[in-house]
Design an enzyme around this catalytic site. Sequence first.
Site, PDB file in Angstrom:
ATOM      1  N   CYS A 124      -4.403 -43.016   7.165  1.00  0.00           N
ATOM      2  CA  CYS A 124      -4.978 -41.731   6.792  1.00  0.00           C
ATOM      3  C   CYS A 124      -3.897 -40.738   6.381  1.00  0.00           C
ATOM      4  CB  CYS A 124      -5.823 -41.194   7.934  1.00  0.00           C
ATOM      5  SG  CYS A 124      -7.304 -42.202   8.221  1.00  0.00           S
ATOM      6  N   GLU A 137     -11.206 -39.413   7.994  1.00  0.00           N
ATOM      7  CA  GLU A 137     -10.382 -38.727   7.004  1.00  0.00           C
ATOM      8  C   GLU A 137     -10.569 -39.333   5.611  1.00  0.00           C
ATOM      9  OE1 GLU A 137      -7.708 -39.062  10.764  1.00  0.00           O
ATOM     10  OE2 GLU A 137      -9.391 -40.125   9.883  1.00  0.00           O
ATOM     11  N   HIS A 140     -12.284 -44.699   7.930  1.00  0.00           N
ATOM     12  CA  HIS A 140     -11.970 -43.666   8.909  1.00  0.00           C
ATOM     13  C   HIS A 140     -12.531 -42.338   8.413  1.00  0.00           C
ATOM     14  CE1 HIS A 140      -8.322 -45.806  10.943  1.00  0.00           C
ATOM     15  NE2 HIS A 140      -9.367 -46.605  10.795  1.00  0.00           N
ATOM     16  N   CYS A 176      -4.019 -41.541  11.647  1.00  0.00           N
ATOM     17  CA  CYS A 176      -3.215 -42.762  11.725  1.00  0.00           C
ATOM     18  C   CYS A 176      -2.347 -42.861  10.470  1.00  0.00           C
ATOM     19  CB  CYS A 176      -4.129 -43.982  11.839  1.00  0.00           C
ATOM     20  SG  CYS A 176      -5.071 -44.328  10.333  1.00  0.00           S
TER      21      CYS A 176
END
Length: 190
Positions: free
Chosen positions: A86, A55, A53, A83
């Site tokens: 993260c 992040e 992801h 999420c």
Amino acid sequence: MFPLPAPMRAALDAAIQAGLAGEVPVGAVVVQGGTIIATGANAPRRLHDPTAHAEIQAIRAAALALGRDRLEDCELWVTLEPCAMCAGAIAHARIARLYYAASDPKGGAVEHGPRFFGQPTCHHRPEVYAGIGEGRPLTCSATSLRCDDRAASGALAIMEEANQQHRDNGAHSADDARTERGVGRNLPCI
């Protein structure tokens, strides 16, 4: 909040690049002392890594650049509410402040879902500022573009097109459920 702060503009640029590469368009940057030190863009499909992801990519790059795992003097700017995975990485990295643009009622874990930073088992709680860029003509929802900033409008149009392609291919887009709220909401942690 117009014009968009430079870190959010850079995160938006990373999101556009992710979208153009066939990824869900999410971007993130890590800032230390007012300087962007790392950028991340969603890359799970390209890297065949479900943890890639934006992040996570940005946090890994910042930790590598600084030569340490704790980023307590850093800020994370991201285009979409993080999420649970993260949010956990943000807590473990000890990020001081989290800024994000769009809420994600379905997959977000900061103000939605598990509200990760409000859990008693959370080791670190960053200051959280949500809705950066929302509530003005520009919304960070790529499916409901309205913008009086031509550069941001063009960038979001590319994101909208990428999200539409993902929807057409049956992929989930968190942008589908996004709502507009106030600018830069500071979310208290319980």
